[in-house]
Design a protein around this motif. Sequence first.
Motif, short mmCIF file in Angstrom:
data_model
loop_
_atom_site.label_atom_id
_atom_site.label_comp_id
_atom_site.label_asym_id
_atom_site.label_seq_id
_atom_site.Cartn_x
_atom_site.Cartn_y
_atom_site.Cartn_z
N LYS A 190 0.82 -1.22 0.00
CA LYS A 190 0.00 0.00 0.00
C LYS A 190 0.85 1.27 0.00
CE LYS A 190 -3.70 -2.20 2.61
NZ LYS A 190 -4.32 -2.28 3.94
N GLY A 191 2.15 1.13 0.25
CA GLY A 191 3.00 2.30 0.37
C GLY A 191 2.71 3.09 1.63
N ASP A 192 2.25 2.41 2.69
CA ASP A 192 1.84 3.05 3.94
C ASP A 192 3.02 3.10 4.90
OD1 ASP A 192 0.70 3.86 6.35
OD2 ASP A 192 -1.12 2.67 6.04
N LEU A 193 3.77 4.20 4.85
CA LEU A 193 4.98 4.36 5.66
C LEU A 193 4.67 4.33 7.15
CD1 LEU A 193 8.04 4.84 5.74
CD2 LEU A 193 7.55 7.29 5.58
N THR A 194 3.62 5.01 7.57
CA THR A 194 3.28 5.05 9.00
C THR A 194 2.96 3.66 9.52
OG1 THR A 194 2.47 7.31 8.79
CG2 THR A 194 1.72 6.06 10.71
N ALA A 195 2.14 2.91 8.80
CA ALA A 195 1.80 1.55 9.23
C ALA A 195 3.04 0.67 9.29
CB ALA A 195 0.76 0.95 8.29
N LEU A 196 3.92 0.82 8.31
CA LEU A 196 5.16 0.04 8.29
C LEU A 196 6.02 0.36 9.50
CD1 LEU A 196 6.95 -1.96 6.61
CD2 LEU A 196 8.04 0.08 5.69
N LEU A 197 6.25 1.63 9.75
CA LEU A 197 7.10 2.04 10.87
C LEU A 197 6.50 1.65 12.21
CD1 LEU A 197 8.25 5.54 9.61
CD2 LEU A 197 9.58 3.42 9.64
N ASP A 198 5.18 1.62 12.31
CA ASP A 198 4.52 1.23 13.56
C ASP A 198 4.74 -0.24 13.91
OD1 ASP A 198 3.61 3.81 13.98
OD2 ASP A 198 1.54 3.39 13.31
N LEU A 199 5.15 -1.04 12.96
CA LEU A 199 5.45 -2.45 13.22
C LEU A 199 6.81 -2.64 13.86
CD1 LEU A 199 4.09 -3.94 9.88
CD2 LEU A 199 3.00 -4.04 12.14
N TYR A 200 7.66 -1.61 13.79
CA TYR A 200 9.02 -1.69 14.33
C TYR A 200 9.08 -1.13 15.75
CZ TYR A 200 11.11 -2.77 9.78
OH TYR A 200 11.47 -3.38 8.61
N ALA A 201 9.96 -1.69 16.57
CA ALA A 201 10.27 -1.14 17.89
C ALA A 201 10.93 0.23 17.70
CB ALA A 201 11.19 -2.09 18.66
N ASP A 202 10.83 1.08 18.72
CA ASP A 202 11.41 2.42 18.62
C ASP A 202 12.91 2.39 18.37
OD1 ASP A 202 8.94 3.61 19.01
OD2 ASP A 202 9.24 3.86 21.17
N ASP A 203 13.59 1.37 18.89
CA ASP A 203 15.05 1.27 18.73
C ASP A 203 15.45 0.19 17.72
OD1 ASP A 203 14.24 -0.90 20.23
OD2 ASP A 203 15.91 -0.79 21.66
N ALA A 204 14.52 -0.15 16.83
CA ALA A 204 14.78 -1.22 15.85
C ALA A 204 15.99 -0.91 14.98
CB ALA A 204 13.54 -1.43 14.97
N GLN A 205 16.60 -1.99 14.48
CA GLN A 205 17.74 -1.87 13.59
C GLN A 205 17.42 -2.56 12.27
OE1 GLN A 205 21.35 -3.31 15.33
NE2 GLN A 205 20.98 -2.26 17.25
N LEU A 206 17.94 -2.00 11.20
CA LEU A 206 17.82 -2.59 9.88
C LEU A 206 19.21 -2.62 9.27
CD1 LEU A 206 15.14 -2.00 7.24
CD2 LEU A 206 17.52 -1.86 6.59
N GLU A 207 19.58 -3.78 8.76
CA GLU A 207 20.87 -3.94 8.09
C GLU A 207 20.59 -4.39 6.66
OE1 GLU A 207 24.18 -7.29 8.50
OE2 GLU A 207 24.09 -5.97 10.26
N CYS A 208 21.07 -3.60 5.69
CA CYS A 208 20.84 -3.88 4.28
C CYS A 208 22.18 -4.10 3.59
CB CYS A 208 20.09 -2.71 3.65
SG CYS A 208 19.78 -2.95 1.88
N THR A 209 22.32 -5.23 2.92
CA THR A 209 23.55 -5.52 2.19
C THR A 209 23.31 -5.53 0.68
OG1 THR A 209 23.22 -7.91 2.35
CG2 THR A 209 24.49 -6.86 4.11
N CYS A 210 22.21 -4.92 0.25
CA CYS A 210 21.88 -4.92 -1.18
C CYS A 210 22.83 -4.06 -2.00
CB CYS A 210 20.44 -4.45 -1.37
SG CYS A 210 19.23 -5.61 -0.69
N ASN A 211 23.27 -2.95 -1.46
CA ASN A 211 24.19 -2.05 -2.16
C ASN A 211 25.34 -1.69 -1.24
OD1 ASN A 211 22.71 -1.75 -4.65
ND2 ASN A 211 21.21 -0.61 -3.46
N GLY A 212 26.03 -2.69 -0.74
CA GLY A 212 27.03 -2.46 0.28
C GLY A 212 26.37 -2.52 1.65
N MET A 213 27.16 -2.64 2.67
CA MET A 213 26.62 -2.75 4.03
C MET A 213 26.13 -1.39 4.51
SD MET A 213 25.97 -4.42 6.81
CE MET A 213 26.86 -5.95 6.69
#
Length: 121
Positions: free
Chosen positions: A19-42
């Motif tokens: 849906k492209g719903d940024l607020t709903a997506l962010l609400d699923l994460y903890a306030d101190d959540a971490q995301l690590e992406c290795t798609c274009n370098g670390m």
Amino acid sequence: MSDFDQMGIIVDWVDACRKGDLTALLDLYADDAQLECTCNGMQRYQGRGELEAYWQPRLSAFSSAGFGLEEIHPTPHGVDLEYSVAGALRIQASFRFNPEGKIRSTVCEPARQNAHDGCVC
């Protein structure tokens, strides 16, 4: 074992991406959540502000190109997901949760795909 539905949370995550719903997506994460992406370098992101900066342009790309659920399955420590963008580009993501049922960490990387495809996760 958790007393919340980890698979259901990831289905909600997929729905927010579609849906492209940024607020709903962010609400699923903890306030101190971490995301690590290795798609274009670390690259590492932590907290709502950095996650918002990471996801905002990607959700726009997902909604215009198309976002598909390829595979989802529980693991001993969370949920693994494989999704596609534009019907071809495949990305693997692993999710871990905090005791309150929020996503604590996400690790994403390119899944097996054609050599000419890139990654927009």
